[in-house]
Design an enzyme around this catalytic site. Structure first.
Site, mmCIF file in Angstrom:
data_model
loop_
_atom_site.group_PDB
_atom_site.id
_atom_site.type_symbol
_atom_site.label_atom_id
_atom_site.label_comp_id
_atom_site.label_asym_id
_atom_site.label_seq_id
_atom_site.Cartn_x
_atom_site.Cartn_y
_atom_site.Cartn_z
ATOM 1 N N ARG A 179 3.749 7.940 -15.102
ATOM 2 C CA ARG A 179 2.727 7.030 -15.616
ATOM 3 C C ARG A 179 1.324 7.612 -15.411
ATOM 4 O O ARG A 179 0.948 7.973 -14.314
ATOM 5 C CB ARG A 179 2.849 5.651 -14.949
ATOM 6 N N LEU A 193 -9.409 14.407 -0.674
ATOM 7 C CA LEU A 193 -10.514 15.301 -1.006
ATOM 8 C C LEU A 193 -9.968 16.598 -1.601
ATOM 9 O O LEU A 193 -10.435 17.682 -1.284
ATOM 10 C CB LEU A 193 -11.348 15.602 0.252
ATOM 11 N N CYS A 221 -0.983 3.257 -10.374
ATOM 12 C CA CYS A 221 -1.894 2.330 -9.684
ATOM 13 C C CYS A 221 -3.383 2.582 -9.917
ATOM 14 O O CYS A 221 -4.073 1.702 -10.417
ATOM 15 C CB CYS A 221 -1.588 2.340 -8.191
ATOM 16 N N ARG A 250 2.872 4.626 -0.880
ATOM 17 C CA ARG A 250 2.634 5.686 -1.866
ATOM 18 C C ARG A 250 3.970 6.196 -2.368
ATOM 19 O O ARG A 250 4.870 6.456 -1.565
ATOM 20 C CB ARG A 250 1.916 6.882 -1.223
ATOM 21 N N PHE A 281 0.811 -1.224 0.000
ATOM 22 C CA PHE A 281 0.000 0.000 0.000
ATOM 23 C C PHE A 281 0.840 1.267 0.000
ATOM 24 O O PHE A 281 0.297 2.352 0.207
ATOM 25 C CB PHE A 281 -0.928 -0.001 1.230
HETATM 26 P P1 NAD Z 1 8.016 -1.223 -11.800
HETATM 27 O O1 NAD Z 1 7.664 -1.282 -13.227
HETATM 28 O O2 NAD Z 1 8.621 0.029 -11.219
HETATM 29 O O3 NAD Z 1 9.022 -2.425 -11.457
HETATM 30 C C1 NAD Z 1 8.852 -3.738 -11.862
HETATM 31 C C2 NAD Z 1 10.230 -4.343 -12.083
HETATM 32 O O4 NAD Z 1 10.087 -5.746 -12.290
HETATM 33 C C3 NAD Z 1 10.969 -3.807 -13.309
HETATM 34 O O5 NAD Z 1 12.216 -3.300 -12.913
HETATM 35 C C4 NAD Z 1 11.131 -5.042 -14.223
HETATM 36 O O6 NAD Z 1 12.330 -5.015 -14.962
HETATM 37 C C5 NAD Z 1 11.096 -6.158 -13.204
HETATM 38 N N1 NAD Z 1 10.758 -7.477 -13.745
HETATM 39 C C6 NAD Z 1 9.737 -7.839 -14.553
HETATM 40 N N2 NAD Z 1 9.763 -9.162 -14.776
HETATM 41 C C7 NAD Z 1 10.813 -9.659 -14.085
HETATM 42 C C8 NAD Z 1 11.355 -10.965 -13.905
HETATM 43 N N3 NAD Z 1 10.798 -12.037 -14.486
HETATM 44 N N4 NAD Z 1 12.441 -11.108 -13.156
HETATM 45 C C9 NAD Z 1 13.016 -10.035 -12.558
HETATM 46 N N5 NAD Z 1 12.547 -8.793 -12.684
HETATM 47 C C10 NAD Z 1 11.461 -8.595 -13.437
HETATM 48 O O7 NAD Z 1 6.684 -1.594 -11.006
HETATM 49 P P2 NAD Z 1 6.211 -1.073 -9.550
HETATM 50 O O8 NAD Z 1 5.666 0.302 -9.656
HETATM 51 O O9 NAD Z 1 7.242 -1.387 -8.556
HETATM 52 O O10 NAD Z 1 4.965 -2.046 -9.322
HETATM 53 C C11 NAD Z 1 5.131 -3.419 -9.032
HETATM 54 C C12 NAD Z 1 3.812 -3.960 -8.538
HETATM 55 O O11 NAD Z 1 3.478 -3.329 -7.290
HETATM 56 C C13 NAD Z 1 2.619 -3.688 -9.459
HETATM 57 O O12 NAD Z 1 1.741 -4.773 -9.388
HETATM 58 C C14 NAD Z 1 1.981 -2.460 -8.857
HETATM 59 O O13 NAD Z 1 0.604 -2.385 -9.129
HETATM 60 C C15 NAD Z 1 2.195 -2.725 -7.372
HETATM 61 N N6 NAD Z 1 2.213 -1.513 -6.545
HETATM 62 C C16 NAD Z 1 2.858 -0.397 -6.981
HETATM 63 C C17 NAD Z 1 2.885 0.730 -6.184
HETATM 64 C C18 NAD Z 1 3.574 1.987 -6.638
HETATM 65 O O14 NAD Z 1 3.358 3.023 -6.010
HETATM 66 N N7 NAD Z 1 4.390 1.941 -7.672
HETATM 67 C C19 NAD Z 1 2.269 0.717 -4.913
HETATM 68 C C20 NAD Z 1 1.646 -0.452 -4.494
HETATM 69 C C21 NAD Z 1 1.623 -1.564 -5.314
#
Ligand code: NAD
Length: 437
Positions: A329, A252, A262, A153, A151
């Site tokens: 994004r 809000l 997200c 941010r 969760f």
């Molecule tokens: P991101 O794109 O910043 O990072 C994902 C990473 O995974 C990339 O560096 C990519 O190269 C790597 N990757 C992909 N396939 C791989 C594999 N097979 N082996 C090794 N590395 C691999 O994504 P993120 O923003 O960190 O989000 C990750 C997840 O967390 C998503 O499901 C997102 O919804 C969730 N999430 C994100 C946030 C946020 O604020 N960014 C917050 C909560 C949850």
């Protein structure tokens, strides 16, 4: 505890660094070798307050390592977290689980019996079941699969991770529960609430949380429109309702619509899940529509303020989807700037950290090194992201620099009185009738 973190993006890197800071030995894996080489050289792939210091301190103590070698990381781990991306699938909004399933098939080659696999990525209900199936197909026995949605941010990721409102764990056996309890023990000791529940419930909880926050934003944005029609002030309405504990003051803030990595994708994915199970989710569906319209409509506000955009020079302050991050994004700046350019405006923009990311997205716009230089000779200045440094601009100097003396404040950072006193025509969001704004 020895932890492998597969995926070293926002979530994987922050979670990995924080787990290491709790005292665990963490190996962060990524298939992007440039990212891993950079991290090994002390270069952060993302801009996140406090991250560099945390990573360096734990790397120096030998508790945090970075590699592209999934085998080495997984073979030695007691818990393997999956933190790869789950973007919206083009066209239909389904969560694209390609990266998750690829990672599972890969880790299945090396995982030892007794290990706990934990999804930290945001994944639709039933993904844990599918991961179990894949592991069985790959001949893996005696591995637990748990869900532990994240969760945090962006922009406050480390503080959120270390002082979470809650930790949600969906597990189907005691071993997974025990391992996750051990991993989160420092937070447990700090009395962070931990909710142990079923795996499907944990998976859904993440989507429900993001959808609810998206609803709140779209709700206040529609109330802002009403404020403009009836000459009321949305800032005060938000405060007036937010002081009610049942409502809460957060999320809000009327503005240009939500973006980021997200909310847009997670609301769409929730709707896809609902569709799959034949359950209507009208509130979330409408929220998505309201937000899409909102973002697309921001250009009209600028046009209302400056007239025909053709040949006008528009200064944009803030490009990232929110302050304290370089994440672009789904940022509201994207549809706005594209529409400004389409309508013939010349755009000059500044963001304290997102320029590099923005340059990959926009063509035909100019970048300036400061807010003041963005204002120089522009017909209007538009605040799109509420970075702190935009909260204390010298409005008189800005007014002198601007050709058009127009401030479009899409984040309601300024008061009309102050802006007008500085000689600016002020256009906020939901703050009185449009004639007056
Ligand atoms: P991101 O794109 O910043 O990072 C994902 C990473 O995974 C990339 O560096 C990519 O190269 C790597 N990757 C992909 N396939 C791989 C594999 N097979 N082996 C090794 N590395 C691999 O994504 P993120 O923003 O960190 O989000 C990750 C997840 O967390 C998503 O499901 C997102 O919804 C969730 N999430 C994100 C946030 C946020 O604020 N960014 C917050 C909560 C949850």
């Amino acid at each position: 505890m020895r932890i492998a973190m597969i995926g070293t993006g926002y979530v994987g890197l922050v979670s990995g660094a924080c787990f290491a800071d709790f005292g665990h030995r963490v190996t962060c894996v990524d298939k992007d070798s440039t990212k891993i080489d950079g991290l090994n050289a002390g270069l952060m792939p993302i801009w996140e307050p406090g991250l560099e210091g945390l990573v360096k301190a734990n790397a120096e103590r030998g508790r945090l390592t970075f590699t592209t070698d999934l085998q080495g990381a997984v073979e030695n781990a007691e818990a393997v977290f999956i933190a790869v991306g789950t973007p919206a699938r083009r066209g239909d909004g389904h969560a694209d689980l390609t990266f998750v399933f690829e990672a599972v098939r890969e880790l299945a080659q090396y995982i030892r019996p007794g290990t706990v696999v934990v999804t930290k990525s945001t994944v639709p209900v039933g993904t844990g079941d599918r991961i179990e199936e894949i592991l069985r197909e790959e001949g893996v026995a005696d591995v637990s699969v748990a869900s532990n949605p994240e969760f945090l941010r962006e922009g406050a990721a480390i503080a959120d991770f270390k002082h979470p409102d809650r930790i949600v764990v969906g597990a189907t056996d005691d071993r997974a529960e025990d391992v996750l309890k051990e991993i989160y023990r420092p937070l447990f000791l700090n009395r962070a609430p931990i909710l142990f529940t079923g795996r499907r419930t944990a998976e859904l909880t993440k989507y429900a949380a993001n959808a609810f926050l998206a609803v709140k934003i779209s709700f206040i944005n529609e109330i802002a429109d009403l404020c403009e029609a009836v000459d009321a002030d949305v800032q005060d309405v938000a405060r007036g309702i937010g002081l009610d504990n049942r409502i809460g003051a957060k999320f809000l803030h009327a503005g240009p619509g939500y973006g980021g990595s997200c909310f847009p994708k997670d609301t769409l994915a929730l709707l896809q899940t609902a569709d799959k199970f034949g359950v209507d989710q009208r509130i979330v569906k409408t929220t998505v529509e309201v937000n899409d319209d909102r973002k697309a409509g921001m250009v009209e506000r600028v046009e209302r303020a400056v007239g025909d955009l053709k040949g006008k020079r528009v200064g944009v302050l803030g490009l990232a989807f929110k302050p304290n991050t370089d994440d672009m994004r789904e940022a509201p700046s994207i549809p706005l700037i594209n529409a400004l350019v389409e309508r013939g405006a010349e755009v000059i923009a500044f963001d304290p950290v997102a320029r590099e990311q923005a340059e990959k997205i926009f063509s035909g716009i100019h970048f300036a090194p400061s807010a003041e230089e963005v204002a120089e000779g522009a017909d209007a200045l538009v605040i799109v992201t509420e970075w702190d440094e935009f909260r204390a601009l010298d409005l008189e100097r800005i007014a002198q620099s601007l050709r058009g003396k127009v401030l479009v404040d899409l984040r309601n950072v300024y008061d009309r009185e102050d802006a007008e006193a500085a000689g600016l025509a002020y256009y906020g969001v939901g703050r009185g009738t449009l004639e007056r704004t």
